[in-house]
Scaffold this motif. Sequence first.
Motif, PDB file in Angstrom:
ATOM      1  N   LYS A 184       0.941  -1.179  -0.201  1.00 30.96           N
ATOM      2  CA  LYS A 184      -0.074   0.072   0.046  1.00 30.96           C
ATOM      3  C   LYS A 184       0.949   1.041  -0.209  1.00 30.96           C
ATOM      4  CE  LYS A 184      -4.004  -1.815   2.259  1.00 30.96           C
ATOM      5  NZ  LYS A 184      -5.039  -1.661   3.401  1.00 30.96           N
ATOM      6  N   ILE A 185       0.360   2.226  -0.725  1.00 29.63           N
ATOM      7  CA  ILE A 185       1.246   3.528  -0.574  1.00 29.63           C
ATOM      8  C   ILE A 185       0.795   4.477   0.576  1.00 29.63           C
ATOM      9  CG2 ILE A 185       1.693   5.788  -2.199  1.00 29.63           C
ATOM     10  CD1 ILE A 185       2.971   2.975  -3.025  1.00 29.63           C
ATOM     11  N   ASN A 186       1.472   5.159   1.241  1.00 27.92           N
ATOM     12  CA  ASN A 186       1.275   6.178   2.122  1.00 27.92           C
ATOM     13  C   ASN A 186       1.180   7.657   1.267  1.00 27.92           C
ATOM     14  OD1 ASN A 186       1.394   7.951   4.140  1.00 27.92           O
ATOM     15  ND2 ASN A 186       3.119   7.475   5.104  1.00 27.92           N
ATOM     16  N   LEU A 187      -0.054   7.965   1.480  1.00 23.63           N
ATOM     17  CA  LEU A 187      -0.435   9.043   0.541  1.00 23.63           C
ATOM     18  C   LEU A 187       0.399  10.477   1.106  1.00 23.63           C
ATOM     19  CD1 LEU A 187      -4.422   8.738   0.326  1.00 23.63           C
ATOM     20  CD2 LEU A 187      -2.687   8.406  -1.439  1.00 23.63           C
ATOM     21  N   ALA A 188       0.548  10.539   2.219  1.00 17.46           N
ATOM     22  CA  ALA A 188       1.419  11.663   2.701  1.00 17.46           C
ATOM     23  C   ALA A 188       2.980  11.723   2.124  1.00 17.46           C
ATOM     24  CB  ALA A 188       1.718  11.718   4.244  1.00 17.46           C
ATOM     25  N   THR A 189       3.302  10.638   1.504  1.00 16.35           N
ATOM     26  CA  THR A 189       4.717  10.473   0.899  1.00 16.35           C
ATOM     27  C   THR A 189       4.456  10.879  -0.712  1.00 16.35           C
ATOM     28  OG1 THR A 189       4.724   8.305   0.325  1.00 16.35           O
ATOM     29  CG2 THR A 189       5.556   9.038   2.517  1.00 16.35           C
TER      30      THR A 189
ATOM     31  N   GLU B 131       0.035  -3.277 -15.367  1.00 18.42           N
ATOM     32  CA  GLU B 131      -1.448  -3.032 -15.498  1.00 18.42           C
ATOM     33  C   GLU B 131      -2.039  -2.046 -14.509  1.00 18.42           C
ATOM     34  OE1 GLU B 131      -4.436  -2.908 -15.504  1.00 18.42           O
ATOM     35  OE2 GLU B 131      -5.549  -4.810 -15.213  1.00 18.42           O
ATOM     36  N   PRO B 132      -2.312  -0.807 -14.876  1.00 22.86           N
ATOM     37  CA  PRO B 132      -2.611   0.296 -14.081  1.00 22.86           C
ATOM     38  C   PRO B 132      -3.946   0.294 -13.354  1.00 22.86           C
ATOM     39  CG  PRO B 132      -2.818   0.794 -16.360  1.00 22.86           C
ATOM     40  CD  PRO B 132      -2.417  -0.643 -16.496  1.00 22.86           C
ATOM     41  N   SER B 133      -4.705  -0.863 -13.705  1.00 19.70           N
ATOM     42  CA  SER B 133      -6.275  -0.807 -13.092  1.00 19.70           C
ATOM     43  C   SER B 133      -6.692  -2.070 -12.964  1.00 19.70           C
ATOM     44  CB  SER B 133      -7.070   0.368 -13.460  1.00 19.70           C
ATOM     45  OG  SER B 133      -8.466   0.317 -13.009  1.00 19.70           O
ATOM     46  N   PHE B 134      -6.253  -2.935 -12.287  1.00 18.79           N
ATOM     47  CA  PHE B 134      -6.439  -4.550 -12.480  1.00 18.79           C
ATOM     48  C   PHE B 134      -7.717  -4.925 -12.197  1.00 18.79           C
ATOM     49  CE2 PHE B 134      -3.776  -4.712  -8.354  1.00 18.79           C
ATOM     50  CZ  PHE B 134      -4.722  -5.363  -7.807  1.00 18.79           C
ATOM     51  N   GLY B 135      -8.511  -4.449 -11.404  1.00 24.31           N
ATOM     52  CA  GLY B 135      -9.938  -4.655 -11.010  1.00 24.31           C
ATOM     53  C   GLY B 135      -9.894  -6.096 -10.547  1.00 24.31           C
TER      54      GLY B 135
ATOM     55  N   LEU C 251      -7.049   0.723  -7.221  1.00 20.45           N
ATOM     56  CA  LEU C 251      -7.283   1.661  -6.117  1.00 20.45           C
ATOM     57  C   LEU C 251      -8.446   0.992  -5.225  1.00 20.45           C
ATOM     58  CD1 LEU C 251      -7.614   4.310  -4.897  1.00 20.45           C
ATOM     59  CD2 LEU C 251      -8.968   5.186  -6.565  1.00 20.45           C
ATOM     60  N   HIS C 252      -9.533   0.425  -5.592  1.00 19.15           N
ATOM     61  CA  HIS C 252     -10.606  -0.209  -4.885  1.00 19.15           C
ATOM     62  C   HIS C 252     -10.294  -1.361  -4.112  1.00 19.15           C
ATOM     63  CE1 HIS C 252     -14.617  -2.342  -4.963  1.00 19.15           C
ATOM     64  NE2 HIS C 252     -14.976  -1.422  -4.373  1.00 19.15           N
ATOM     65  N   GLN C 253     -10.347  -1.146  -2.633  1.00 13.78           N
ATOM     66  CA  GLN C 253     -10.032  -2.104  -1.741  1.00 13.78           C
ATOM     67  C   GLN C 253     -10.521  -3.368  -2.072  1.00 13.78           C
ATOM     68  OE1 GLN C 253      -7.590  -1.156   0.852  1.00 13.78           O
ATOM     69  NE2 GLN C 253      -7.647  -3.199   0.494  1.00 13.78           N
ATOM     70  N   ALA C 254     -11.840  -3.815  -2.141  1.00 11.11           N
ATOM     71  CA  ALA C 254     -12.165  -4.897  -2.354  1.00 11.11           C
ATOM     72  C   ALA C 254     -11.771  -5.661  -3.493  1.00 11.11           C
ATOM     73  CB  ALA C 254     -13.908  -4.927  -2.231  1.00 11.11           C
TER      74      ALA C 254
ATOM     75  N   LEU D  19       5.281 -12.930  -3.589  1.00 13.03           N
ATOM     76  CA  LEU D  19       5.350 -12.363  -4.989  1.00 13.03           C
ATOM     77  C   LEU D  19       4.329 -11.749  -5.353  1.00 13.03           C
ATOM     78  CD1 LEU D  19       7.276 -12.725  -7.143  1.00 13.03           C
ATOM     79  CD2 LEU D  19       6.141 -14.879  -8.106  1.00 13.03           C
ATOM     80  N   ALA D  20       3.169 -12.115  -4.703  1.00 11.62           N
ATOM     81  CA  ALA D  20       1.820 -11.195  -5.044  1.00 11.62           C
ATOM     82  C   ALA D  20       2.057  -9.755  -4.198  1.00 11.62           C
ATOM     83  CB  ALA D  20       0.790 -11.930  -4.526  1.00 11.62           C
ATOM     84  N   ASP D  21       2.720  -9.898  -3.224  1.00 13.74           N
ATOM     85  CA  ASP D  21       2.873  -8.503  -2.502  1.00 13.74           C
ATOM     86  C   ASP D  21       3.957  -7.637  -3.242  1.00 13.74           C
ATOM     87  OD1 ASP D  21       1.224  -9.417  -0.328  1.00 13.74           O
ATOM     88  OD2 ASP D  21       2.803  -9.998   0.883  1.00 13.74           O
ATOM     89  N   GLN D  22       4.876  -8.340  -4.009  1.00 15.30           N
ATOM     90  CA  GLN D  22       5.742  -7.586  -4.711  1.00 15.30           C
ATOM     91  C   GLN D  22       5.128  -6.819  -6.181  1.00 15.30           C
ATOM     92  OE1 GLN D  22       8.989  -6.560  -4.547  1.00 15.30           O
ATOM     93  NE2 GLN D  22       9.091  -7.030  -2.409  1.00 15.30           N
ATOM     94  N   TRP D  23       4.180  -7.848  -6.507  1.00 19.26           N
ATOM     95  CA  TRP D  23       3.496  -7.429  -7.936  1.00 19.26           C
ATOM     96  C   TRP D  23       2.449  -6.514  -7.710  1.00 19.26           C
ATOM     97  CZ3 TRP D  23       2.807 -13.112 -10.382  1.00 19.26           C
ATOM     98  CH2 TRP D  23       3.912 -13.409 -10.853  1.00 19.26           C
ATOM     99  N   LEU D  24       1.541  -6.685  -6.684  1.00 14.43           N
ATOM    100  CA  LEU D  24      -0.009  -5.805  -6.767  1.00 14.43           C
ATOM    101  C   LEU D  24       0.304  -4.747  -5.665  1.00 14.43           C
ATOM    102  CD1 LEU D  24      -0.686  -8.390  -7.878  1.00 14.43           C
ATOM    103  CD2 LEU D  24      -2.550  -8.460  -6.594  1.00 14.43           C
ATOM    104  N   VAL D  25      -0.014  -3.475  -6.064  1.00 15.72           N
ATOM    105  CA  VAL D  25       0.103  -2.471  -5.235  1.00 15.72           C
ATOM    106  C   VAL D  25      -1.177  -1.680  -5.068  1.00 15.72           C
ATOM    107  CG1 VAL D  25       0.837  -0.126  -4.707  1.00 15.72           C
ATOM    108  CG2 VAL D  25       2.402  -1.979  -6.150  1.00 15.72           C
ATOM    109  N   GLN D  26      -1.870  -1.520  -3.829  1.00 13.25           N
ATOM    110  CA  GLN D  26      -3.111  -0.955  -3.702  1.00 13.25           C
ATOM    111  C   GLN D  26      -3.043   0.604  -3.678  1.00 13.25           C
ATOM    112  OE1 GLN D  26      -5.029   0.681  -0.704  1.00 13.25           O
ATOM    113  NE2 GLN D  26      -6.687   0.979  -2.257  1.00 13.25           N
ATOM    114  N   GLY D  27      -3.569   1.428  -4.500  1.00 16.04           N
ATOM    115  CA  GLY D  27      -3.562   2.868  -4.422  1.00 16.04           C
ATOM    116  C   GLY D  27      -3.903   3.588  -5.642  1.00 16.04           C
TER     117      GLY D  27
END
Length: 572
Positions: A3-8, A68-72, A107-110, A136-144
């Motif tokens: 996940k990304i810290n928005l403050a940064t 993939e910028p919006s993987f849904g 971006l969508h959490q669910a 590996l999944a944690d490396q590949w996928l980013v929520q934000g």
Amino acid sequence: MAKINLATVLREPSLPDLCPVTEALDTMANAGIEKRGAIFTRREVVEFILDLVGYDASAPLHTFRLLEPSFGFGDFLLPSIDRLLIAWKRSGTALNSLIDAIRAVELHQASFDRTHALVVQKLRAAGIGQRDAQNLADQWLVQGDFLLMPISGKFDMVVGNPPYVRQELIPDVLMAEYRARYQTIYDRADIYIPFIERSLRLLEKKGQLGFICADRWMKNRYGGPLRAMVADGFHLSIYVDMVNTPAFHQDVVAYPAITIIGRERGAQTRIAHRPDISKSSLAQLSAILGSAQKPSSDSGVKELESFTSGSEPWIIESSDRLALVRKIESKFPLIEDVGCKVGIGVATGADKAFIGEFDGLDVEACRKLPLVMTRDIIDGYVKWRGLGVVNPFGDDGKLVKLDQFPKLKRYLNARRDQIAARHVARKAPENWYRTIDRIYPELVCTPKLLIPDIKGAPHIVYEEGSLYPHHNLYFITSDTWEMRALQAVLLSGIARLFVATYSTRMRGGYLRFQAQYLRRIRLPEWKDVSPKMRLALEKAAKAGDAEACNKLAFELYGLSVQDRVTLEGDEK
């Protein structure tokens, strides 16, 4: 999970107070399908796009980087991983060679949580241990938010179906941050526009972007900056028209297309229209589109020379039709350069408050105007249904003082909650009772041509000068051309030729007869039209004789026999 810290991420200069943006992103991260613009793509179409960008399991995919910028729900991501795992197993390299192979953002959490679990499941099925699969999944996928988060490095391929979200559905504070970052957000651009911009900027040299999304940006006004960006440093190598095909798991109104854009220079663009959505048909088509050989005449694929020129609309049309458009453009001026004006009727932002039965609007007589709407001209003639619009503007173009018009004041105050809730009123509370568009009362008395927005063919209706147009109607007035003669020209195939060339089509083949396309129409100077031709045009328009309008327009524009064949073929 990453996940990304928005403050940064957010830039202090543009938004010193981060809380509103953080709250807006939290809202979007938990929004429903419609608000976040989620459209789900069929597997056959995804495989087709992966083929077109070269993400093939026979290649050493573990050495490539895919974004993939919006993987849904993983429509693109999961098939990409399938191909990557096949290529990786064949290579015999260590598992850590996959760490940088994919970056996928959502971006969508669910949706993120669901797809992350599916990725881990897929990796486990490939024989990878639980801990390694999770890492590996944690490396590949980013929520934000793809448009705000930092992303390191460049990518060989970017694929996906970017979200289609209108600006009014995005919180203002978030939209302001997007505008500060992306030069392609212009006018009423939807959010997929900056998605394309950032994706292109993240491409490696000779990298390939493969998106399926609305193609409105290729012709619309708001797509100008993005077209200029592509023309300056990229190449549209493949365009596949997907209108009226079952490319998605639900129906869409927009006009979708597949675009393959490379970070390279190129001269030709290969074009295909409305392919059969089956695995075998799409595999055959991708082979033709990607072949080093020029496509044959019976392949269904055409090849056009580069048609990108700065911010000008991209005309992806048949060569004959485009040649005819260019021929007319070289000989005749734009419609607004010969004394005509194209406009759109009034948008109020609260029709139930501002519009009602004309005789029943309890305001001063000078504060209401008779209103014509699309339903009044459905048969090609004006049949006024008796509606009117409240006019809060004086002759000087400024809002009137309510204290000077007690009936108007009472009428508006009785509806204040509804009127003041509009965006335009919240932006300027002191002007809470203005309509979105200024009203010009003199337009009522001006003879005009009325044109509904979405139609399969021109619907040009003459209005003698007694009604004010509603915002679903475009209008044309002129200080030079006689209205009936102009109506005849616009009823001919000439008007449709220009609108069809510059407009995007909607489902069912409907065209958008919007001002930006109507202004592309070319027209002779009125002084150059002979008296005999003037009378004939007027007669044809009054009779509603489409065939006569066409024949007269052919003569007026000096079209050859072949030009007429091209134009008549376009109308079918």
